[in-house]
Scaffold this motif. Structure first.
Motif, PDB file in Angstrom:
ATOM      1  N   ASP A   1      15.473  84.751  55.299  1.00 52.57           N
ATOM      2  CA  ASP A   1      16.412  83.643  55.314  1.00 52.57           C
ATOM      3  C   ASP A   1      15.969  82.597  54.296  1.00 52.57           C
ATOM      4  O   ASP A   1      17.005  81.871  53.663  1.00 52.57           O
ATOM      5  CB  ASP A   1      16.045  83.263  56.839  1.00 52.57           C
ATOM      6  CG  ASP A   1      17.101  84.079  57.708  1.00 52.57           C
ATOM      7  OD1 ASP A   1      17.422  85.244  57.441  1.00 52.57           O
ATOM      8  OD2 ASP A   1      17.073  83.553  58.824  1.00 52.57           O
TER       9      ASP A   1
ATOM     10  N   GLU B   1      17.706  97.141  55.531  1.00 56.75           N
ATOM     11  CA  GLU B   1      16.753  96.103  56.034  1.00 56.75           C
ATOM     12  C   GLU B   1      15.582  96.956  56.559  1.00 56.75           C
ATOM     13  O   GLU B   1      15.693  97.795  57.433  1.00 56.75           O
ATOM     14  CB  GLU B   1      17.496  95.124  57.188  1.00 56.75           C
ATOM     15  CG  GLU B   1      16.520  94.061  57.737  1.00 56.75           C
ATOM     16  CD  GLU B   1      17.060  93.046  58.495  1.00 56.75           C
ATOM     17  OE1 GLU B   1      16.631  92.305  58.891  1.00 56.75           O
ATOM     18  OE2 GLU B   1      18.460  93.374  58.601  1.00 56.75           O
TER      19      GLU B   1
ATOM     20  N   PRO C   1      19.170  84.180  45.763  1.00 57.24           N
ATOM     21  CA  PRO C   1      19.489  84.310  47.353  1.00 57.24           C
ATOM     22  C   PRO C   1      19.283  85.878  47.776  1.00 57.24           C
ATOM     23  O   PRO C   1      19.242  86.832  47.292  1.00 57.24           O
ATOM     24  CB  PRO C   1      20.915  83.966  47.295  1.00 57.24           C
ATOM     25  CG  PRO C   1      21.562  84.475  45.993  1.00 57.24           C
ATOM     26  CD  PRO C   1      20.379  84.204  45.033  1.00 57.24           C
ATOM     27  N   SER C   2      19.282  85.677  49.344  1.00 54.68           N
ATOM     28  CA  SER C   2      19.129  87.236  49.881  1.00 54.68           C
ATOM     29  C   SER C   2      19.470  86.753  51.206  1.00 54.68           C
ATOM     30  O   SER C   2      19.931  85.659  51.846  1.00 54.68           O
ATOM     31  CB  SER C   2      17.513  87.345  49.929  1.00 54.68           C
ATOM     32  OG  SER C   2      16.927  86.495  50.941  1.00 54.68           O
ATOM     33  N   TRP C   3      19.753  87.803  51.906  1.00 56.88           N
ATOM     34  CA  TRP C   3      20.368  88.082  53.322  1.00 56.88           C
ATOM     35  C   TRP C   3      19.454  88.753  54.291  1.00 56.88           C
ATOM     36  O   TRP C   3      19.547  88.725  55.607  1.00 56.88           O
ATOM     37  CB  TRP C   3      21.830  88.432  53.438  1.00 56.88           C
ATOM     38  CG  TRP C   3      21.962  89.795  53.084  1.00 56.88           C
ATOM     39  CD1 TRP C   3      22.080  90.325  51.486  1.00 56.88           C
ATOM     40  CD2 TRP C   3      21.847  91.126  53.456  1.00 56.88           C
ATOM     41  NE1 TRP C   3      22.464  91.629  51.720  1.00 56.88           N
ATOM     42  CE2 TRP C   3      22.127  92.251  52.697  1.00 56.88           C
ATOM     43  CE3 TRP C   3      21.563  91.370  54.788  1.00 56.88           C
ATOM     44  CZ2 TRP C   3      21.831  93.498  53.053  1.00 56.88           C
ATOM     45  CZ3 TRP C   3      21.340  92.890  55.430  1.00 56.88           C
ATOM     46  CH2 TRP C   3      21.724  93.672  54.235  1.00 56.88           C
ATOM     47  N   ALA C   4      18.646  89.467  53.687  1.00 55.06           N
ATOM     48  CA  ALA C   4      17.686  90.444  54.591  1.00 55.06           C
ATOM     49  C   ALA C   4      16.644  90.824  53.675  1.00 55.06           C
ATOM     50  O   ALA C   4      16.577  90.617  52.345  1.00 55.06           O
ATOM     51  CB  ALA C   4      18.445  91.752  55.249  1.00 55.06           C
TER      52      ALA C   4
ATOM     53  N   TRP D   1      14.192  91.772  48.240  1.00 52.13           N
ATOM     54  CA  TRP D   1      15.112  90.868  49.132  1.00 52.13           C
ATOM     55  C   TRP D   1      16.668  91.381  48.598  1.00 52.13           C
ATOM     56  O   TRP D   1      16.971  91.539  47.569  1.00 52.13           O
ATOM     57  CB  TRP D   1      15.305  89.530  48.346  1.00 52.13           C
ATOM     58  CG  TRP D   1      13.867  88.662  48.786  1.00 52.13           C
ATOM     59  CD1 TRP D   1      13.828  88.058  49.813  1.00 52.13           C
ATOM     60  CD2 TRP D   1      12.479  88.571  48.064  1.00 52.13           C
ATOM     61  NE1 TRP D   1      12.413  87.462  49.853  1.00 52.13           N
ATOM     62  CE2 TRP D   1      11.803  87.866  48.758  1.00 52.13           C
ATOM     63  CE3 TRP D   1      12.090  89.227  46.810  1.00 52.13           C
ATOM     64  CZ2 TRP D   1      10.370  87.510  48.630  1.00 52.13           C
ATOM     65  CZ3 TRP D   1      10.491  88.859  46.627  1.00 52.13           C
ATOM     66  CH2 TRP D   1      10.043  88.213  47.217  1.00 52.13           C
ATOM     67  N   ASN D   2      17.349  91.564  49.697  1.00 48.25           N
ATOM     68  CA  ASN D   2      18.897  92.264  49.733  1.00 48.25           C
ATOM     69  C   ASN D   2      19.773  91.057  49.138  1.00 48.25           C
ATOM     70  O   ASN D   2      19.695  90.091  49.660  1.00 48.25           O
ATOM     71  CB  ASN D   2      19.134  92.806  50.866  1.00 48.25           C
ATOM     72  CG  ASN D   2      18.525  94.218  51.385  1.00 48.25           C
ATOM     73  OD1 ASN D   2      17.276  94.665  50.651  1.00 48.25           O
ATOM     74  ND2 ASN D   2      18.734  94.758  52.432  1.00 48.25           N
ATOM     75  N   ASP D   3      20.572  91.395  48.172  1.00 51.94           N
ATOM     76  CA  ASP D   3      21.749  90.640  48.058  1.00 51.94           C
ATOM     77  C   ASP D   3      22.630  91.554  47.442  1.00 51.94           C
ATOM     78  O   ASP D   3      22.234  92.436  46.199  1.00 51.94           O
ATOM     79  CB  ASP D   3      21.251  89.543  46.858  1.00 51.94           C
ATOM     80  CG  ASP D   3      22.307  88.862  46.356  1.00 51.94           C
ATOM     81  OD1 ASP D   3      22.812  88.679  45.407  1.00 51.94           O
ATOM     82  OD2 ASP D   3      22.964  87.991  47.258  1.00 51.94           O
TER      83      ASP D   3
END
Length: 427
Positions: free
Chosen positions: A306, A380, A330-333, A348-350
């Motif tokens: 996060d 994830e 930025p990342s979401w998971a 880092w997933n984006d």
């Protein structure tokens, strides 16, 4: 599922696997590109057969001398495959509805005394003693040395999800039951038998069990500097908002918590809570405890997707913060894994700019970034080292990206068909 439909190998074209040249790199290392292999190896589909394990490699399930990769698939029932050299071993799922969610979690451990690695499989949706969702864990013995062994909670409970997470070190296995009342539990198994139950109510364990903490939803095991095996237990719904027992109703989004126990085999447990990372405004990052790893010879590591922060702690009992690595975008998971020689991979997933960093804790100047369009589809938490390779689970037409760390060339593998999605991997 018929054997001829269970596996196929999919190798992408070079243009499909290469990363866009405009992709930015972190300040610590230049951007690199991931190339693809061009050949297509043959794939055979087999069932586990009894094997002499005398020539097994360190992470070898079938005794053929090659390190293997276990893949857990989620679906209506679930499935587990073991990718071994040029073949896929299909693990028969246990009979009946006891196998619901079979493959949600997987790890590898040497449970018995032979040289083959054993595969540990969580089925957190399984039914035990008539209680749906109580969950079970199965030990699949390498070399087909014995029939699968089933482990269940010491106190089966509806929807407790025993087996939601599994971790191993040597022959010690940690099993998470994050919805076991009141706030989740972790079980330990030694030599294939349950030996201990740990909650936040256990003497020496910091914190308090509260509804929906999800203690044990994520786990990691590893050796500590002064001896013993340390346990990291993530409770991503923990509020950490003061002493005593809190009611989660009306509270802000929980930051989560990571508990580290110094030696889970000791008669008297002791442990600490890792301080949660904060964002640039000083607010605790959310979902702390979802991505954990023990780095051999270094210490615990926790990734907070996060906030885009990866934090490392030393092996001393006070677990001081030793390094923080920020995501390059930025990342979401996220996903986190550590190798036996102390390398760390953080993903880092984006969708627009996925970032996979390979980190050297001994020499940060050797940090590098691995890129590739296929990383946009990484699942994830689905990443593991396998020898000199890094394996990334994908939610795409391929199941895995197997990256040779020396050349950074990626091989995309499809090992299952039908309504199955990769949920977990171990190598």
């Amino acid at each position: 599922m018929r054997a001829e439909a269970t596996a196929a190998m999919l190798i992408c074209a070079l243009t499909a696997c290469s990363a866009p040249s405009s992709m930015p790199a972190p300040s610590a290392a230049p951007a690199t590109q991931t190339a693809a292999t061009a050949s297509q190896p043959a794939v055979a589909v087999t069932q586990p057969v009894k094997t002499d394990c005398a020539k097994a490699s360190a992470r070898d399930f079938d005794g053929d001398g090659h390190d293997d990769i276990a893949i857990g698939y989620t679906g209506r029932v679930g499935r587990v495959h073991v990718l071994s050299a040029d073949k896929v071993i299909t693990i028969p799922e246990p009979p009946g509805n006891r196998a619901v969610d079979f493959g949600r979690s997987v790890t590898m451990a040497k449970v018995n005394d032979d040289d083959c690695i054993d595969v540990i499989v969580g089925a957190p949706g399984g039914t035990v003693a008539g209680k749906t969702g109580s969950g079970a864990v199965y030990i699949l013995y390498g070399g087909a040395a014995a029939p699968p062994r089933r482990l269940v909670s010491l106190r089966p409970e509806k929807d407790a999800n025993f087996g939601e997470s599994v971790a191993a070190h040597g022959d010690l296995i940690a099993i998470g039951a994050p919805n076991e009342r009141p706030g989740g539990a972790v079980y330990l198994a030694e030599k294939g038998s349950i030996s201990r139950r740990i909650t936040q109510e256990t003497r020496g364990v910091p914190g308090t069990s509260e509804p929906d903490d999800h203690f044990g939803e994520h786990l990691a095991l590893g050796p500590l500097a002064r001896g013993g095996v340390g346990l990291m237990a993530g409770a991503p719904n923990e509020h950490q908002d003061g002493p005593g027992r809190q009611d989660s109703d009306g509270l802000d989004e929980p930051p989560g918590a990571v508990t580290v126990l110094h030696d889970v085999t000791a008669a008297n447990l002791t442990g600490v809570r890792l301080p949660p990372p904060t964002d640039k405004n000083g607010k605790p990052c959310g979902s702390f405890g979802e991505n954990l790893a023990y780095v051999p010879h270094a210490g615990p590591a926790a990734l907070s997707a996060d906030c885009g922060l990866l934090q490392f702690y030393d092996l001393d009992l006070d677990l001081n913060l030793t390094r923080t690595v920020a995501a390059p975008g930025p990342s979401w998971a996220g996903a986190l894994s550590a190798s036996g020689d102390g390398q760390v991979a953080a993903l880092w997933n984006d969708d627009n700019d996925p970032a996979l960093l390979l980190l050297s804790l001994r020499d940060p100047a050797k940090d590098r970034r691995i890129s590739g369009d296929h990383l946009r589809y990484a699942i994830e938490g689905g990443m593991t080292f396998s020898g000199t390779r890094l394996v990334v689970g994908l939610d795409w037409t391929a199941d895995l990206a197997i990256i040779d760390l020396a050349t950074e060339r990626a091989e995309l593998v499809k090992a299952a068909t039908g309504q199955l999605s990769v949920g977990s991997i171990a190598g």
